[in-house]
Structure formats: structure tokens, C-alpha cells
Motif scaffolding. Structure first.
Motif, PDB file in Angstrom:
ATOM      1  N   THR A  32       0.837  -1.200   0.000  1.00 12.36           N
ATOM      2  CA  THR A  32       0.000   0.000   0.000  1.00 12.36           C
ATOM      3  C   THR A  32       0.869   1.246   0.000  1.00 12.36           C
ATOM      4  O   THR A  32       1.811   1.357   0.792  1.00 12.36           O
ATOM      5  CB  THR A  32      -0.920   0.016   1.229  1.00 12.36           C
TER       6      THR A  32
ATOM      7  N   THR B 125       1.363   4.963   0.872  1.00 13.68           N
ATOM      8  CA  THR B 125       0.869   5.989   1.784  1.00 13.68           C
ATOM      9  C   THR B 125       1.819   7.183   1.751  1.00 13.68           C
ATOM     10  O   THR B 125       2.874   7.137   1.106  1.00 13.68           O
ATOM     11  CB  THR B 125       0.779   5.439   3.212  1.00 13.68           C
TER      12      THR B 125
ATOM     13  N   SER C 282       5.158   6.250   2.799  1.00 15.84           N
ATOM     14  CA  SER C 282       5.830   5.516   1.727  1.00 15.84           C
ATOM     15  C   SER C 282       6.454   6.486   0.729  1.00 15.84           C
ATOM     16  O   SER C 282       7.569   6.263   0.239  1.00 15.84           O
ATOM     17  CB  SER C 282       4.843   4.601   1.015  1.00 15.84           C
TER      18      SER C 282
ATOM     19  N   GLY D 278       5.053   1.180   6.347  1.00 21.96           N
ATOM     20  CA  GLY D 278       5.037   1.633   4.963  1.00 21.96           C
ATOM     21  C   GLY D 278       6.318   2.357   4.594  1.00 21.96           C
ATOM     22  O   GLY D 278       6.881   2.137   3.513  1.00 21.96           O
TER      23      GLY D 278
END
Length: 577
Positions: free
Chosen positions: A458, A460, A463, A534
Motif C-alpha cells: 500500500t 501511503t 511511503s 510503509g
């Protein structure tokens, strides 16, 4: 590693990355928004949507056939026309040159048959998009908007509701949490919300993440509502009559919400309800319909203990006991309906049904006639009623779609400005060699996104921060290499010798710094949670990718200029000619 092997390795890596990244490119750039919205719906909603579209198509085809329209059918029926051609050949009839509505309908033995093929085509296309989305990079709630909820299950209250009859506390709590997970998944999927993330947190908490625009009041009412399990008598005669009617008029029996268009086709005091079993994906799949009495014969609140075992014939069976009030109700119910069918209903779905062989007067009930897997499913359904687990909304966070769009724009501009600033520095300070570093940076981002897509991670805001830090790490590796090459040029070495020595001497310096960063990222991913994970994942991927692009891609570009373009000097500094 020789030059040919290095070149082949880079080609393989880029090809594999393209395969991994293609689902993300297809989903975010090649799939229309309306198709995305449809594919993000629950599987049950997709199933109903496909059925409704197919039913509407069949109704239109029938209308066109009655009007004897000579226009060819819509191109969207092309996959089904292939089936129609095979049917014509099987019937030894000439294949029509123009597929009119009448010719198309004549290829199938019944209205239900053509309906099933058209519905399957819609379903396959939508589920293919859902698979594409599942294999693409996901956007976290801080980028896409949505709602996150943490629910606490009061296991102590569930234990107390059993009145001291529990023998295995750990197994009871495990079953209780499994029951809560099953119930929440069923509720959210039934109401057609976007397919959620539902996972356990610790012993007694459940984390739910629903992407996209979220109506918090509606979702809370769905999640926190109480499921109702009950036993209803099946009207077998009405069921047979209804199934005959439905087989004859499959497209005009229900509306899009599966409400009867003509309630008079079943007796008053009854209702049509779907019978569901778990499919291979763990999703409730409707296998048919039954007509049941609207008034429940027995409410699930009277159920106590539920177990599975083998009956006297060695077949799987489910037994459960009732409290004193429930035992009396059930005794009267079974005595008055021997030979009839009893359905178990939960969340407005028939989960199981069985025939009543004899009166059951003592409140100890045994049902059989199914496989071991089905027995375990029935046990889980019955425990939905026998285990009362109060749920408490512990925390809730809603992020609007506009905030998500703003976050995406800010994240993209951060990456663009970061890359642009790095490119400007590399091109100005390192001249021609800076081009090699810029290409390596672009491929570095390409590889990072590909790995994120391959592992369904995922994306984010943390990230994105990890990516921006990766840009700096990748520049650091190129700077070390370039400075070592400049040192070799100062020693009056030729182009090829300076490049070989520069990469050789810079290797361990690059590895030392990046290995320590990679170790730190691994520990962050293990010890951290949520956004920290993340960031750690993206940083670890970026570190590995930056090392590869600096040592292999940049080196390949230097070798290309040397061997193919036949350059004798290196444009790497304003002070070194």
C-alpha cells in the motif's frame, strides 16, 4: 560480471518489472473511472449487477425479436455470439450472416440459457478488473480517502453469557473472534460497500479499512448492528411453484434488489429468500431460492452449545442444545412439522436447511446429511447465535476524498520537485556523467513502483517519504562512484581504466552505507506498525534498487559510450578535461 551478462541482467530485471507494474498502469491509467468504481464494489454487488445487466439485455433482445428488427445485435455480445455459432453448428443449422436479435435468441434453448451466458460475460469482465486492481499498487487512506475503524470485542462478556459451561477457554475465544470476523465481513459485503480490509489486531480487536467515500453513520449502523439467526419453516409446495415460475420468467421475477416484482406469486405470510453456501473465495454464493414462513419458528437466542461429530452411521452431524424455553418451542415446532423442511436463516440468508425426521422433545438437536466441511460451516453459523460477543467502537477516522486528492497532488509534486532538483544538480555538477545518473534515477523509481505492485503493498504518505529519501540515497551512490572516477582521471588514466577503477573502489563504500540503511529499514518494518511499516518497506526496496541502478545501469551507460559511441574522454567535471 562481463558487459554482456550485465546487459542481459538489466534487460531481464526491466522486463520482470514491466510485468509487475503493468496491472498498476492498466488500473490507474487505462481503466475508466466508472469501471473502477464497479470493480471496487463487493463481490455480491458485482454478482447482482451482472445479473441485472444481463436480464435487461435479454428483455431488450426479446423486444427486438418480437418487433422483427433486422439490425445486428450490439458488438458487446461478441463473446456470446461465439457460443451461438457453436450451438447452430450443433443443431446442424446454417450460421446466420447477420446476427439479428431473433437469430441470436434462436441459438439458445431457453431464455435462462442465454441469460446465463450474458451474465457470465459481464461477471468475467468485472472480476478481471477486480483482479487487476488486486495486483496493482494500493493507495492508503491518507491518499485515497476513506474510513478506518477499530472495534473491540468484549470477550469477557461473551464468556459470562455462557454461564460457566466453557471447558476450553482459548478455543472459545478463538471461535468467538472468528464468528465476529465472519459476521462483519458478511454485513459489509451484503450492503455493497467497497471491498474492505478486515484483520485482527491482538486478541480482541478488529481493524476495518474501507477505501473511498464513506458514510460513517451508515457504516457504523451496519457494523455495530446485531445479526439475527432464526429457524424458519420452508413451504415446500410454494417453493416448487415459485421455482417453476422463476425458470419460466427469470428476467422478470425480481428487481435489482431481489424484491419480487409480483408478490402474488407466493402465499401471504411467506417470503422468498436465497440459499447461500461459501464458494472457493470464501464469499457467500447463492445456490437457489426457498419460500419460507415469514414468522420464525425458533429464534437463535435459545441456542446454547454447538458441536460437530459423527452420527451412528459415521456421517458428519451437528448437535446443539436449547434452553428450557427454546426446548419447548422446538418440541412443538418439530412435532407439528414432521417430514417438513426447516431452514437456518442468518443475515437475511438461508445458511442451511434440513428435513424434520421426528419430534425433538428434549432440546438436544442433531442435524446431518452433509459433508464434513458443510458441517463446520453450519457449526460456525449456529455459533453466531450461541455466542453473544458485544462490540464496542473504539476509534474511528474518516478522511475525505478531497483530502486524499490533495495528498496525492502534494506527494506527486514532492517527487517531481525532488527528482527535478536532483537532476539539475547532477547535470550541472557532473555534466555528461550526470545524464547516466539521471537515467539510473528514473529506472530506480520504475523498479521501486514495480516491486510495490508485485507485492501488493500500500502506498501511503510515509511511503512517499521513503521514496524521496531513496532518491537521496541513490544520488549518494552515484556521487561516490563519480568522485572515485575523477580521482582516477587525476592520475592520468584513460577512460576505460578510470571507469573500471572508479566502480571497483566505490563498491564497498556504497555497500557499507546501504547495508546499514537496509538493516535499519528491516528493524523498522519488524518493530514498527502502520505508517512506520510503509516507510520502512519503501526505504528497504529503494535502497536495494538504488544499489542495482548505480552499480549496473550507470556502469552499462558508461560502457555503451565507450564501446559503441567510441568516446575517449569522460564528461564528468568542469575542472577535468
Amino acid at each position: 560480471m562481463n558487459k554482456r551478462s550485465r546487459f542481459l541482467l538489466i534487460l531481464v530485471v526491466l522486463a520482470v518489472c514491466f510485468v509487475c507494474l503493468w496491472p498498476s498502469v492498466k488500473w490507474y491509467f487505462l481503466t475508466p473511472k466508472e469501471d473502477q468504481s464497479l470493480a471496487l464494489g463487493s463481490r455480491e454487488k458485482i454478482r447482482d449487477y451482472a445479473h441485472e445487466l444481463a436480464a435487461e439485455d435479454v428483455r431488450q433482445l426479446i423486444s427486438d425479436a418480437r418487433a422483427d428488427t433486422q439490425e445486428p445485435v450490439d458488438a458487446k455480445f461478441k463473446p456470446v455470439i461465439k457460443v451461438a455459432k457453436k450451438n447452430y453448428k450443433a443443431m446442424k443449422k446454417p450460421v446466420p450472416s447477420v446476427w439479428t436479435a431473433r437469430a441470436f435468441l434462436d441459438a439458445f434453448p431457453s431464455e435462462a440459457d442465454i441469460l446465463s451466458y450474458i451474465e457470465a460475460d459481464y461477471r468475467d469482465r468485472i472480476l478481471a478488473l477486480k483482479r487487476t486492481q488486486a495486483n496493482s499498487v494500493k493507495l492508503g487512506l491518507d491518499l485515497s480517502g476513506g474510513m478506518s475503524i477499530v472495534i473491540k470485542a468484549d470477550l469477557e462478556a461473551a464468556v459470562q453469557s455462557q454461564g460457566g459451561t466453557i471447558t476450553d477457554m482459548a478455543a472459545f475465544k478463538r471461535d468467538a473472534m472468528n464468528q465476529v470476523m465472519e459476521t462483519l465481513t458478511s454485513r459489509i459485503d451484503r450492503f455493497g460497500l467497497s471491498e474492505p480490509v478486515i484483520r485482527r489486531q491482538g486478541e480482541d480487536r478488529i481493524y476495518i479499512e474501507i477505501p473511498g467515500a464513506a458514510d460513517s453513520d451508515r457504516i457504523n449502523s451496519i457494523i455495530m448492528g446485531k445479526g439475527i439467526l432464526a429457524f424458519h419453516m420452508v413451504d415446500n409446495d410454494a417453493t416448487n411453484q415459485f421455482l417453476q415460475y422463476y425458470a419460466q420468467f427469470p428476467t422478470s421475477t425480481f428487481d435489482s434488489e431481489y424484491n419480487l416484482l409480483n408478490p402474488d406469486i407466493i402465499p401471504s405470510g411467506t417470503q422468498v429468500m436465497g440459499y447461500y453456501v461459501k464458494d472457493s473465495y470464501g464469499i457467500d454464493e447463492r445456490r437457489g431460492f426457498l419460500v419460507i414462513k415469514s414468522e420464525p419458528g425458533l429464534e437463535g437466542k435459545h441456542i446454547k452449545n454447538v458441536e460437530t461429530h459423527s452420527d451412528r452411521y459415521g456421517q458428519p452431524a451437528v448437535t446443539f442444545s436449547l434452553d428450557s424455553e427454546g426446548a419447548q418451542i422446538f418440541a412443538d415446532l418439530t412435532a407439528n412439522n414432521v417430514g417438513e423442511t426447516l431452514a437456518i436463516v442468518s443475515e437475511d440468508k438461508i445458511k442451511s436447511y434440513a428435513s424434520i425426521r421426528q419430534a425433538i422433545p428434549n432440546g438436544q438437536v442433531e442435524i446431518s446429511g452433509f459433508s464434513a466441511e458443510e458441517a463446520e460451516n453450519i457449526k460456525a453459523v449456529l455459533r453466531t447465535a450461541s455466542i453473544n460477543v458485544p462490540l464496542e467502537l473504539e476509534s474511528q477516522q474518516v478522511i475525505g476524498a478531497s483530502m486524499g486528492d490533495q495528498a496525492i497532488r502534494q506527494a506527486l509534486w514532492s517527487l517531481i520537485f525532488g527528482l527535478a532538483a536532483v537532476f539539475v544538480f547532477l547535470l550541472i555538477y557532473y555534466k555528461g556523467a550526470g545524464i547516466n545518473a539521471c537515467v539510473a534515477q528514473i529506472l530506480n523509481m520504475y523498479i521501486v513502483f514495480s516491486i510495490l505492485s508485485a507485492f501488493n503493498l500500500t502506498l501511503t504518505l510515509p511511503s512517499v517519504a521513503g521514496m524521496i529519501l531513496t532518491i537521496g540515497m541513490a544520488v549518494d551512490a552515484n556521487v561516490v562512484i563519480f568522485e572515485r572516477i575523477k580521482d582516477e582521471l587525476k592520475l592520468k588514466k584513460g577512460r576505460e581504466a578510470a571507469i573500471n577503477a572508479g566502480f571497483s573502489h566505490a563498491f564497498w563504500a556504497i555497500m557499507d552505507s546501504n547495508i546499514t540503511t537496509f538493516i535499519a529499514a528491516i528493524f523498522l518494518s519488524i518493530l514498527g506498525s502502520g505508517p512506520v511499516k510503509g516507510f520502512a518497506y519503501t526505504l528497504a526496496i529503494g535502497v536495494a534498487s538504488s544499489v542495482f541502478t548505480a552499480l549496473f545501469v550507470s556502469r552499462l551507460l558508461f560502457d555503451f559510450n565507450t564501446d559503441v559511441l567510441k568516446k575517449k574522454t569522460i564528461s564528468i567535471s568542469w575542472r577535468i578535461k
